[in-house]
Design an enzyme around this catalytic site. Structure first.
Site, PDB file in Angstrom:
ATOM      1  N   LYS A  95       0.881  -1.182   0.000  1.00  0.00           N
ATOM      2  CA  LYS A  95       0.000   0.000   0.000  1.00  0.00           C
ATOM      3  C   LYS A  95       0.907   1.217   0.000  1.00  0.00           C
ATOM      4  CE  LYS A  95      -1.856   2.880   2.308  1.00  0.00           C
ATOM      5  NZ  LYS A  95      -1.508   4.212   1.714  1.00  0.00           N
ATOM      6  N   GLU A 111       9.563   1.178  10.749  1.00  0.00           N
ATOM      7  CA  GLU A 111      10.643   2.121  10.415  1.00  0.00           C
ATOM      8  C   GLU A 111      10.032   3.503  10.483  1.00  0.00           C
ATOM      9  OE1 GLU A 111      13.729   1.577   9.973  1.00  0.00           O
ATOM     10  OE2 GLU A 111      13.853  -0.568   9.584  1.00  0.00           O
ATOM     11  N   CYS A 136      14.041  10.193   6.441  1.00  0.00           N
ATOM     12  CA  CYS A 136      13.862   9.829   7.852  1.00  0.00           C
ATOM     13  C   CYS A 136      15.115  10.100   8.651  1.00  0.00           C
ATOM     14  CB  CYS A 136      13.458   8.363   7.946  1.00  0.00           C
ATOM     15  SG  CYS A 136      14.554   7.285   7.040  1.00  0.00           S
ATOM     16  N   GLU A 171       9.878  15.984  14.642  1.00  0.00           N
ATOM     17  CA  GLU A 171      10.330  15.887  13.254  1.00  0.00           C
ATOM     18  C   GLU A 171       9.569  16.887  12.377  1.00  0.00           C
ATOM     19  OE1 GLU A 171       9.074  12.331  11.093  1.00  0.00           O
ATOM     20  OE2 GLU A 171      11.141  12.069  10.427  1.00  0.00           O
TER      21      GLU A 171
END
Ligand code: NAD
Length: 500
Positions: A183, A257, A291, A392
């Protein structure tokens, strides 16, 4: 080299299930936007739970059927062939990814090319999955382990490096003998469908690699589906928590992750030219949308002013532009939502007392006025526990701060809930390794940044993830161990006869 110029015609993508395009059951579609122009790029199936069910059942049939019937060596060869085809299509895949997420074409094309390395490495591991013979105290019994695949693995991936992260997630799962349903992110759905078509062309049996497009509804239906045996999720920590909780209800495992707020630490003995390039590429090379972005940079006091001034000059001279063009050094951010987040978080940092040294604003480029461009931004003066230092951004926003010594910087570096990566720059190699021990991060780079390889484990400490991708141990995340016991003697083990 610039990318082959893309067409402006609207694209239409169906789901890819059981080796063919499949329109959605209820006709729902969503559109994706080209972030460089703000124009509609194409439309995709807004998959419902029924579409997800079709894909999972196809994957399950392929698992029970042709995929498990192939020898591990043959399975590995097909994966390698798939890698060749992806690399050969790198221009096409790179172009559509750049048109969907705004990252530089050179980077997207490279990621499509190196996907082949991942499929070669993990394809090579397919016939090296070995159990063990266990020397029991009861020596008449032969006891051995067999490592078996789990079944259908769901791979839910983000938009920042779609092909690369998809292959990183599914290559170990396929090597272990599982089948997959992917997905992709609703921002970048096209490349996953292209990859699945190439899998078919490589000879991978229909149903082994399936794609359902859509957003949260499709993602949740996948996590909740009773035939899905494992989730491999790459994305935000917020979505990771929701997914892990749902998977927990079903008693299935998750590889996660997630995000980061990675520190890039520079000691005053470091090679300043090397540092300048490393810090810049850590945060601005992909507009901060990785990331592992080195979004907090700590410079030792003696070099702080000099280094900050060099970085501000470099940030101000980065050429923003069409990411398909070779002369552009930074493209737009991927979506209007990401742009709004960048603006919101910088405004909050300023309200909390931070000072903008570079950027800090949206940029309107001539001819691309509707693009989502945000200037490379450098902030100073934020405390290590302030909002901007703890959360973040996932955009081109770097926070800089001075430090005294190792203890001081280790405390600041480890003070966030994240632990994905960290950089240390020093010419004192003992100090570099001692810092690597003290930093709570899944990856520590010394005198480099953003390096990654198919054969070296990657994953997060703390809130940055669970489990590891890359390296041989990644395959173990998609296997389960069976212990087989066989009595070799003809002894009778009568439970009512007591042996003296
Ligand atoms: P996101 O979490 O919003 O979405 C990621 C994927 O999850 C998308 O496909 C989305 O549709 C799906 N999703 C969202 N909510 C869901 C739910 N409740 N159930 C099922 N599926 C759901 O993340 P994003 O904005 O696409 O990507 C950016 C994030 O990804 C950043 O936090 C970044 O750090 C992280 N990331 C991590 C790594 C890594 O390897 N650690 C790599 C790349 C990106």
């Amino acid at each position: 080299m610039s990318a082959p110029s893309g067409t402006t015609a609207l694209r239409h993508y169906a789901n890819y299930i059981n080796g063919r395009d499949q329109p959605g059951r209820d006709g729902g579609v969503f559109q994706s936007i080209n972030p460089t122009t703000g124009a509609i790029w194409g439309d995709f199936v807004e998959s419902s739970a029924a579409d997800v069910d079709t894909a999972v059942r196809a994957a399950h049939s392929a698992f029970e059927g042709p995929w498990s019937a192939l020898s591990p060596t043959r399975r590995g060869r097909l994966m390698m062939r798939w890698g060749e085809l992806i690399a050969a299509s790198a221009d096409k895949i790179g172009t559509i990814e750049t048109e969907q997420n705004g990252k530089l074409f050179a980077e997207m094309r490279t990621q499509a090319r190196v996907a082949q390395d991942w499929l070669t490495y993990f394809g090579g591991l397919a016939d090296k999955i070995e159990g063990r013979v266990i020397p029991l105290d009861r020596m008449s019994i032969l006891n051995y382990t067999v490592l078996e695949p789990l079944g259908v693995v769901a791979a839910i991936v983000p938009w920042n490096s779609p092909t690369f992260l998809t292959i990183m997630s599914i290559a170990p799962a396929l090597a272990a003998g599982n089948t997959v349903v992917i997905k992709p992110s609703e921002v970048t759905s096209a490349s996953a469908v292209e990859l699945a078509r190439l899998a078919e062309e490589a000879g991978i049996p229909p149903g082994v690699v399936n794609v359902v497009t859509g957003g949260r509804i499709a993602g949740e239906a996948l996590v909740d589906h009773p035939l899905v045996a494992k989730i491999s999720f790459t994305g935000s920590d917020a979505a990771g928590r929701t997914i892990a909780a749902r998977a927990g209800q079903r008693l299935i495992g998750c590889t996660l992750e997630l995000g980061g707020k990675s520190p890039n630490i520079v000691f005053d003995d470091a090679d300043i030219d090397q540092v300048e390039a490393g810090v810049l590429s850590g945060i601005f090379a992909a507009a901060g949308q990785t990331c592992v972005a080195g979004s907090r940079a700590f410079f030792q006091k003696k070099i702080y002013d000099r280094l900050v001034s060099r970085l501000v000059d470099r940030a101000n001279s980065i050429r923003l532009g069409d990411p398909l063009k070779a002369e552009s050094q930074m493209g737009p951010v991927a979506s209007s939502a990401q742009l709004a987040k960048d603006e919101r978080m910088v405004a909050q940092a300023v309200a909390d007392g931070a000072e903008i040294l570079a950027g800090g604003k949206r940029v309107r480029l001539e001819g691309l006025e509707n693009g989502y461009f945000y200037a490379p931004t450098i902030l100073q003066g934020a405390g290590s526990l302030d909002f901007i230092m703890q959360n973040e951004v996932f955009g081109p926003v770097l926070c800089v701060a001075p430090f005294e010594d190792e203890d001081d910087v280790v405390a600041m570096a480890n003070s966030t809930p994240f632990g994905l990566a960290a950089g240390v720059w020093t010419n004192d190699i003992r100090r570099g390794h001692l810092m690597a021990r003290r930093l709570r991060a899944g990856t520590v780079w010394i005198n480099t940044y953003r390096a990654l390889a198919f054969n070296s484990p990657f994953g997060g400490f703390k809130d940055s993830g669970l489990g590891r991708q890359n390296g041989a141990e990644a395959v173990n995340q998609f296997l389960q161990t069976k212990s087989v016991w066989c009595e070799l003697s003809r002894d009778i083990q009568d439970p009512f006869v007591i042996k003296t």
